[in-house]
Design a protein around this motif. Structure first.
Motif, PDB file in Angstrom:
ATOM      1  N   ARG A  13       3.281  16.709 -42.715  1.00 20.38           N
ATOM      2  CA  ARG A  13       2.875  16.699 -44.117  1.00 20.38           C
ATOM      3  C   ARG A  13       1.432  17.187 -44.280  1.00 20.38           C
ATOM      4  O   ARG A  13       1.107  17.876 -45.247  1.00 20.38           O
ATOM      5  N   ARG A  14       0.575  16.842 -43.339  1.00 22.46           N
ATOM      6  CA  ARG A  14      -0.817  17.297 -43.421  1.00 22.46           C
ATOM      7  C   ARG A  14      -0.920  18.814 -43.325  1.00 22.46           C
ATOM      8  O   ARG A  14      -1.846  19.420 -43.858  1.00 22.46           O
ATOM      9  N   ALA A  23       6.372  22.370 -43.498  1.00 32.38           N
ATOM     10  CA  ALA A  23       6.920  21.870 -44.760  1.00 32.38           C
ATOM     11  C   ALA A  23       8.429  21.684 -44.667  1.00 32.38           C
ATOM     12  O   ALA A  23       8.972  20.659 -45.097  1.00 32.38           O
ATOM     13  N   ARG A  24       9.117  22.662 -44.084  1.00 31.80           N
ATOM     14  CA  ARG A  24      10.580  22.576 -43.993  1.00 31.80           C
ATOM     15  C   ARG A  24      11.019  21.482 -43.028  1.00 31.80           C
ATOM     16  O   ARG A  24      12.018  20.799 -43.266  1.00 31.80           O
ATOM     17  N   THR A  25      10.282  21.308 -41.950  1.00 32.87           N
ATOM     18  CA  THR A  25      10.627  20.247 -41.001  1.00 32.87           C
ATOM     19  C   THR A  25      10.426  18.876 -41.631  1.00 32.87           C
ATOM     20  O   THR A  25      11.249  17.965 -41.455  1.00 32.87           O
ATOM     21  N   ALA A  26       9.341  18.716 -42.389  1.00 28.65           N
ATOM     22  CA  ALA A  26       9.102  17.454 -43.087  1.00 28.65           C
ATOM     23  C   ALA A  26      10.215  17.176 -44.093  1.00 28.65           C
ATOM     24  O   ALA A  26      10.713  16.043 -44.198  1.00 28.65           O
ATOM     25  N   GLU A  27      10.635  18.207 -44.820  1.00 23.60           N
ATOM     26  CA  GLU A  27      11.721  18.040 -45.791  1.00 23.60           C
ATOM     27  C   GLU A  27      13.030  17.677 -45.092  1.00 23.60           C
ATOM     28  O   GLU A  27      13.815  16.871 -45.604  1.00 23.60           O
ATOM     29  N   TYR A  28      13.256  18.262 -43.917  1.00 27.11           N
ATOM     30  CA  TYR A  28      14.464  17.928 -43.154  1.00 27.11           C
ATOM     31  C   TYR A  28      14.470  16.447 -42.783  1.00 27.11           C
ATOM     32  O   TYR A  28      15.492  15.758 -42.915  1.00 27.11           O
ATOM     33  N   LEU A  47      11.872   7.370 -40.219  1.00 28.26           N
ATOM     34  CA  LEU A  47      11.571   8.719 -39.742  1.00 28.26           C
ATOM     35  C   LEU A  47      10.318   9.268 -40.410  1.00 28.26           C
ATOM     36  O   LEU A  47       9.643  10.139 -39.864  1.00 28.26           O
ATOM     37  N   THR A  48      10.038   8.776 -41.622  1.00 26.18           N
ATOM     38  CA  THR A  48       8.906   9.289 -42.390  1.00 26.18           C
ATOM     39  C   THR A  48       8.004   8.125 -42.784  1.00 26.18           C
ATOM     40  O   THR A  48       8.209   6.986 -42.362  1.00 26.18           O
ATOM     41  N   MET A  49       7.025   8.400 -43.608  1.00 27.94           N
ATOM     42  CA  MET A  49       6.189   7.354 -44.186  1.00 27.94           C
ATOM     43  C   MET A  49       5.928   7.710 -45.638  1.00 27.94           C
ATOM     44  O   MET A  49       6.146   8.852 -46.060  1.00 27.94           O
ATOM     45  N   PHE A  50       5.480   6.727 -46.402  1.00 31.49           N
ATOM     46  CA  PHE A  50       5.223   6.988 -47.815  1.00 31.49           C
ATOM     47  C   PHE A  50       4.103   8.016 -47.955  1.00 31.49           C
ATOM     48  O   PHE A  50       3.017   7.840 -47.408  1.00 31.49           O
ATOM     49  N   SER A  51       4.386   9.079 -48.707  1.00 33.27           N
ATOM     50  CA  SER A  51       3.382  10.129 -48.916  1.00 33.27           C
ATOM     51  C   SER A  51       3.242  10.473 -50.392  1.00 33.27           C
ATOM     52  O   SER A  51       2.726  11.532 -50.742  1.00 33.27           O
TER      53      SER A  51
END
Length: 292
Positions: A13-14, A23-28, A47-51
């Motif tokens: 995300r950074r 960007a695409r990997t984060a969206e995946y 898998l993610t965190m609040f952003s």
């Protein structure tokens, strides 16, 4: 060193603004996590965190994404020291048993204000509600229909004048939030529902939504019209068997509050709840009176 997926996601995300691949990997990862949450395949971890709350005209709300963002937000909010110390949330108390409503344009959950050891149904006590809906994030203190008799009596004994003073205090408390996010609005709501069966989607028989600033003398917009607050309050006092709940808090519209897309958007959420402390304190007085 153990590297968790959420840390990889944070790195992606950074770099998403300068790397299409990132960007695409984060969206995946976001899509994969949303599906896992929906299928209840997560035992622990993410898998993610609040952003941030990502929705707006360029990214319409969806149930799966809304549910994912809501669960991440609630997980972080339960850990906040300010909510524990200033409002007395019970971080160990469960929220909703299931986030339902796949065809809905909203998802919501709550933080409990019940004390440790209390086994009350959450509908018997005020709670902090976070709604992620199609057009906005709603940060509310909810006074549910089945509120316990002590808190209900305290609200009624305030009288309309006292409730107006309580509202004025909340609006004053919210000024720092509005300076940080000018597009936000102090919000009041009253809703009367009717349930054809226990788990059915309710019929909305009546609903009133209004800017809390309409109840407070001030220069500029919005214009004062105290009858909105009066209608919401008196519908609670004289509900005569109707299923009616009240809410007070803040409405953060996606298209007016770009701050929602940042990871520190949860600071705004927490500050909005803390600003509603006068209403929470009223519930606390009821709890002390009842337990004494």
């Amino acid at each position: 060193m153990l590297l968790e997926w959420r840390n990889i996601y944070a790195w992606l995300r950074r770099h998403s603004s300068i790397s299409l691949w990132a960007a695409r990997t984060a969206e995946y990862l976001e899509i994969a996590e949303a599906k896992l949450i929906d299928n209840e395949q997560f035992v622990e971890g993410t898998l993610t965190m609040f952003s941030g709350f990502p929705f707006g005209h360029d990214r319409p709300f969806t149930y799966l994404e809304g549910k994912r963002v809501l669960e991440l937000a609630m997980g972080d909010l339960r850990l906040r020291r300010d909510l524990r110390e200033k409002l007395g949330i019970n971080p160990k108390a469960p929220g909703r048993p299931a986030i339902t409503g796949r065809r809905s344009d909203a998802v919501w959950d709550f933080l409990s204000l019940t004390r440790a050891g209390q086994m009350e149904n959450f509908t018997n006590y005020p709670h902090l509600t976070l709604g992620v809906v199609a057009k906005a994030v709603e940060v509310m203190v909810t006074v549910p229909n089945a509120i316990n008799s002590t808190v209900r009596r305290n609200l009624i004994e305030l009288g309309e004048t006292g409730f107006s003073s309580l509202t004025s205090a909340i609006v004053r408390n919210l000024k720092p939030v509005l300076r940080k996010c000018p597009g936000a609005a102090p919000w009041g709501r009253g809703v009367q529902r009717r349930y054809p069966s226990q788990r059915a989607t309710p019929f909305i028989d009546a609903r009133i939504d209004f800017d809390l600033r309409t109840a407070v003398p001030q220069s500029g917009s919005p214009k004062m019209q105290p009858r909105w607050l009066s209608a919401a309050y008196n519908s609670f006092v004289h509900k005569a068997g109707a299923n009616y709940q009240m809410q007070m808090g803040v409405l953060f519209l996606y298209d007016r509050c770009p701050q929602l897309r940042e990871a520190d958007a949860l600071d705004l959420v927490a500050e909005a709840w803390v600003a509603c402390k006068p209403l929470v304190d009223l519930a606390r007085q009821g709890a002390r009176h009842r337990s004494g």
